[in-house]
Structures are given as structure tokens and as C-alpha cells.
Design a protein around this motif. Structure first.
Motif, PDB file in Angstrom:
ATOM      1  N   SER A   1      28.572 -11.585 -24.357  1.00  0.00           N
ATOM      2  CA  SER A   1      27.976 -12.643 -25.178  1.00  0.00           C
ATOM      3  C   SER A   1      28.906 -13.850 -25.285  1.00  0.00           C
ATOM      4  O   SER A   1      28.451 -15.003 -25.281  1.00  0.00           O
ATOM      5  CB  SER A   1      27.625 -12.107 -26.571  1.00  0.00           C
TER       6      SER A   1
ATOM      7  N   ILE B   1      28.663 -15.784 -22.000  1.00  0.00           N
ATOM      8  CA  ILE B   1      27.442 -16.593 -21.929  1.00  0.00           C
ATOM      9  C   ILE B   1      27.696 -17.964 -22.562  1.00  0.00           C
ATOM     10  O   ILE B   1      27.401 -19.019 -21.972  1.00  0.00           O
ATOM     11  CB  ILE B   1      26.274 -15.884 -22.652  1.00  0.00           C
TER      12      ILE B   1
ATOM     13  N   CYS C   1      18.012 -13.590 -24.887  1.00  0.00           N
ATOM     14  CA  CYS C   1      17.899 -12.213 -24.402  1.00  0.00           C
ATOM     15  C   CYS C   1      16.844 -11.400 -25.132  1.00  0.00           C
ATOM     16  O   CYS C   1      16.455 -10.327 -24.661  1.00  0.00           O
ATOM     17  CB  CYS C   1      19.242 -11.489 -24.552  1.00  0.00           C
TER      18      CYS C   1
ATOM     19  N   ARG D   1      13.352 -10.240 -23.425  1.00  0.00           N
ATOM     20  CA  ARG D   1      13.502  -9.193 -22.413  1.00  0.00           C
ATOM     21  C   ARG D   1      13.812  -7.856 -23.056  1.00  0.00           C
ATOM     22  O   ARG D   1      13.233  -6.821 -22.699  1.00  0.00           O
ATOM     23  CB  ARG D   1      14.610  -9.582 -21.439  1.00  0.00           C
TER      24      ARG D   1
ATOM     25  N   GLU E   1      24.096  -9.652 -17.172  1.00  0.00           N
ATOM     26  CA  GLU E   1      23.273 -10.397 -16.216  1.00  0.00           C
ATOM     27  C   GLU E   1      23.026 -11.818 -16.719  1.00  0.00           C
ATOM     28  O   GLU E   1      23.026 -12.780 -15.924  1.00  0.00           O
ATOM     29  CB  GLU E   1      21.953  -9.662 -15.982  1.00  0.00           C
ATOM     30  N   THR E   2      22.834 -11.968 -18.024  1.00  0.00           N
ATOM     31  CA  THR E   2      22.642 -13.303 -18.594  1.00  0.00           C
ATOM     32  C   THR E   2      23.908 -14.140 -18.445  1.00  0.00           C
ATOM     33  O   THR E   2      23.843 -15.356 -18.177  1.00  0.00           O
ATOM     34  CB  THR E   2      22.237 -13.193 -20.070  1.00  0.00           C
TER      35      THR E   2
ATOM     36  N   GLU F   1      24.003 -15.364 -14.940  1.00  0.00           N
ATOM     37  CA  GLU F   1      23.039 -16.458 -14.773  1.00  0.00           C
ATOM     38  C   GLU F   1      23.570 -17.759 -15.375  1.00  0.00           C
ATOM     39  O   GLU F   1      23.242 -18.853 -14.896  1.00  0.00           O
ATOM     40  CB  GLU F   1      21.712 -16.071 -15.427  1.00  0.00           C
TER      41      GLU F   1
END
Length: 431
Positions: free
Chosen positions: A19, A22, A62, A65, A112-113, A116
Motif C-alpha cells: 500500500s 502504491i 482496490c 475488486r 499487483e496494484t 500497475e
């Protein structure tokens, strides 16, 4: 051998590290995440995410999802011996529902976030040392070679490699009160989106639907019974569930999938969490009794406040960054302090003291105070705002009248509460 260079190296790619990555990557920083594990993979966890944490997952993009992988939890039952609170509006009351996700699901989605967002992700890569120059951490050593960074973040859990290498000592340690035994069940006849949280007699409970259509149930047993539990987990688990027949019936309506799990060794602590070129976040820097299920939301809340400190500090330069990280560490201690002791008391071994039972009975009987207790568990309201001295004295006075045969016990409980409050008035200053 060439040396990679980044603005920030994050050691640990689970909920705290991912987190943070991100946010830092979205702010335009060059971020590299290292984790010795492969993903998806699990780690011991109660999996429950308080609404405060779910709101942050929404902010990170997130939630949608994750909500397709498990039932959002808006309803619940909270029981402490004879006290009982029901709620059915978590989203409205607390700003978001709860979620329960196993870590191989949650951490993978977050990682994965992060990828990305632009972070470089290196799994199955262990950090073996810290690069230091002139007393400052300037990167990490890995099996693949050195990686330089302007800041190293330890987000690698309770057994943090970064904390060990940086010499981050613990303070205000608390011993474990309970041993947690949990399992997953398929085909249960449970109400949709419902959580059970309780403490009855000598057992604690946490149960709710989780990902994959499973139902998770946790029984917490006093640590004094550790040898007995480890010798026969199913018997100890079944014995605990019998204390809460309503939850026992839900679990019995399904079938267990996989073994019963335990965490046999843990303790509560704060760690020195910042130094020249490094900082600790999540369980790497602080761990509290898991009974109220604060860990994941804590990690998400901490990274929310840490990210802008890192961004501004890197822009300003090393001395300002170090000062800012020390201030953030001080904030972390202040933020966690009251909940740390509340969690310790809630998860203490043995039956709940008589005075605390009377206080919670009165809380459950008052709709306004019941809502405040849910807000305490969501870190919206500090425990001291609900459990005030006048309220405790009122509860004590009432109990002294109605429980005349237990006055000595009640007064002893009151003395213990007062002594604890005096010892834990304020956190130590970060230095």
C-alpha cells in the motif's frame, strides 16, 4: 556487479509495503519492493479489515475488486459474557463495511496494484544486509546484488530483517494473553455479511465469511493452556465453540477445509521506527494483541500518513527527511498507544474482570454508547472517550449495590484499572 538505484526500497510486499508502494509510485517516485516470499502466499493473520482500512482500500482503488472475492460485512454480533450488541449498518455508521480476506488474496491484489502504479516488484528476493555510508542507510544488499535508495522502508512484519539490521530495539513489550486457533469451513449456513466478535468466559471469538466462499472461525484460548491446545487442536477448538452455541451451530453446519491453524509465539511491542535513511511501518514497527483485529487497518492507516512525509522529505533532503520520519514515528506511537492497552486488556488471559464486565454490560444497554464502542474498534473514537472515569465509577457504584457478595473483588478490579491508567497515560517520546 552493477548497482540498481531507486528513490525508495520497500522491504516487504504485503499490506503495509504494497500500500505504501502504491502511494509513492503514484507520487512519481522510483520505488522497488523486495519480498522473500512468492505470491500468492499466506501468512498468519486474523484477516479482518476494519471499516477504516476498507475506506483506504477504496481510496487506493482496490475495494471493488476485493468485494467481488468476499462478502462485504455490514452486520454483526458483539458479545462479552452477558453484554450483547447487534449492528446492521457498518457502512453507514463507520463509513465502509468490513472485509475478511486471506492474505494470499489481499496482498496479491495490493502488490499487483503497486506494479500497475509503476513500482518495480521483486519477489523471492531476500534482503540480507543494509548498505551504509557515514552512518546512514543508503540501500540494501540482496542475493541479486546491492540496491541503492534514498530511503529504505522496513515493511517486513514482526520478524523484520530491516529492524534487526538497523538495531531497532523494542519497548513497552507485553506478553501474549491468548493462543489463537482458527480454521476455514465450506458450506456453512451463515447470515450474509455477518461478523461475530466475542469474549465469553475464558474464550475469545472472531468469525465471519471470507474469500472463496469460506467461513473463518477463530477461538482464542488462554496462553496458559498452550501445551494442551497444541496437543489436540480440534478438541480445544470444539470446547471453545461450545461457549457460544449460536456460533457453534453456524460452524457445525459446514465442513472444515484444511487443518486448524495456530500462532504459538507472539508478543506486543513498539519498536524504534526511524533512523538515518530508514523507517519501519506496519508490524515491523508495532504489534498489538490481535483480539480486536486492528493489524491490517493499522498498516493501511500508517502508510496513508507516511507516504506524504516521505514524498516531502525526499524533496527537502536528508536532514529534513530524518526529522520528518522521527516526527512520524512519534505520531505512530501516539496514534497506537490507547488502542495498544485496550487490545491487551481485551485479550488478557482468563475471564474478564468483574468490573469490566459491568462496564460493558452498561455500554451494551445504551444505544449511543454501543455505537461508540463500534467506533472505538474502528479507531474513530479513543477508548478513553467511551470508558471515562465517571462512567466507570457509576458502574462500580451500581455493582457494589447489586453484587454485595463480590465487593472485595470489584474494589480490587478498580484498583488495578486505576493503576494501569496511571502507568499508561502517555506514550514515550520518540528519540
Amino acid at each position: 556487479m552493477s548497482t540498481d538505484e531507486f528513490d525508495v526500497v520497500v522491504v516487504g510486499g504485503r499490506c503495509a509495503g504494497a500500500s505504501l508502494a502504491i502511494r509513492l509510485a503514484r507520487a512519481g517516485l522510483r520505488v522497488c519492493v523486495h519480498d522473500r516470499a512468492h505470491f500468492p502466499s499466506d501468512v498468519p493473520s486474523t484477516h479482518g479489515i476494519q471499516p477504516a482500512g476498507v475506506a483506504i482500500l477504496r481510496e487506493l482503488g482496490c475495494f471493488e475488486r476485493l468485494a467481488t472475492l468476499t462478502e462485504p460485512i455490514n452486520r454483526g454480533t458483539l458479545v462479552v459474557d452477558e453484554a450483547r450488541i447487534e449492528f446492521d449498518d457498518a457502512d453507514e455508521l463507520l463509513g465502509a463495511p468490513m472485509l475478511n480476506l486471506r492474505r494470499h488474496v489481499l496482498d496479491t491484489v495490493l502488490l499487483e496494484t503497486a506494479a500497475e502504479a509503476g513500482a518495480e516488484i521483486r519477489t523471492r528476493t531476500a534482503v540480507t544486509g543494509l548498505l551504509q555510508e557515514h552512518g546512514r542507510v543508503v540501500g540494501v544488499l540482496t542475493g541479486d546484488g546491492p540496491v541503492r535508495a534514498r530511503l529504505v522502508v522496513g515493511a517486513d512484519g514482526a520478524r523484520s530483517t530491516v529492524a534487526r539490521l538497523a538495531g531497532a530495539e523494542e519497548y513497552r513489550r507485553t506478553p501474549p494473553g491468548r493462543l489463537f486457533v482458527w480454521g476455514y469451513f465450506e458450506g456453512t449456513d451463515h447470515p450474509t455479511g455477518h461478523v461475530w466478535l466475542g469474549r465469553i468466559g475464558d474464550h475469545g471469538f472472531l468469525a465471519s465469511p471470507t474469500d472463496g466462499g469460506c467461513f473463518m472461525a477463530v477461538v482464542a484460548v488462554s496462553m496458559e493452556r498452550k501445551a494442551e491446545v497444541l496437543a489436540d487442536r480440534p478438541a480445544a477448538f470444539a470446547e471453545g465453540l461450545r461457549d457460544w452455541p449460536e456460533l457453534d451451530a453456524v460452524v457445525a453446519s459446514g465442513r472444515r477445509t484444511g487443518p486448524l491453524h495456530v500462532v504459538p509465539e507472539w508478543h506486543g511491542y513498539f519498536r524504534r521506527s526511524a533512523g538515518p535513511g530508514w523507517v519501519l511501518v506496519g508490524d515491523a514497527g508495532h504489534f498489538k494483541d490481535p483480539t480486536p483485529g486492528q493489524g491490517i487497518a493499522d498498516a493501511l492507516r500508517q502508510t496513508t500518513t507516511l507516504a506524504p512525509v516521505v514524498v516531502r522529505g525526499l524533496e527537502a533532503g536528508a536532514p529534513d527527511l530524518d526529522d520528518a520520519l522521527r516526527r512520524w514515528w512519534s505520531w505512530r506511537d501516539r496514534d497506537a498507544w490507547a488502542m495498544y492497552w485496550f487490545a491487551r486488556d481485551l485479550g488478557a488471559a482468563g475471564p474478564l474482570p468483574l468490573l469490566q464486565r459491568e462496564v460493558l454490560r452498561r455500554v451494551a444497554a445504551d444505544p449511543r454508547r454501543s455505537r461508540h464502542l463500534l467506533q472505538v474498534l474502528n479507531h474513530d473514537v479513543p477508548p478513553g472517550r467511551l470508558f471515562t472515569v465517571p462512567f466507570a465509577l457509576t458502574a462500580l457504584a451500581g455493582a457494589l449495590v447489586t453484587k454485595k457478595g463480590q465487593r472485595t473483588r470489584l474494589l480490587r478490579d478498580a484498583g488495578t484499572v486505576v493503576a494501569d491508567e496511571l502507568r499508561h497515560l502517555r506514550p514515550p517520546r520518540a528519540s
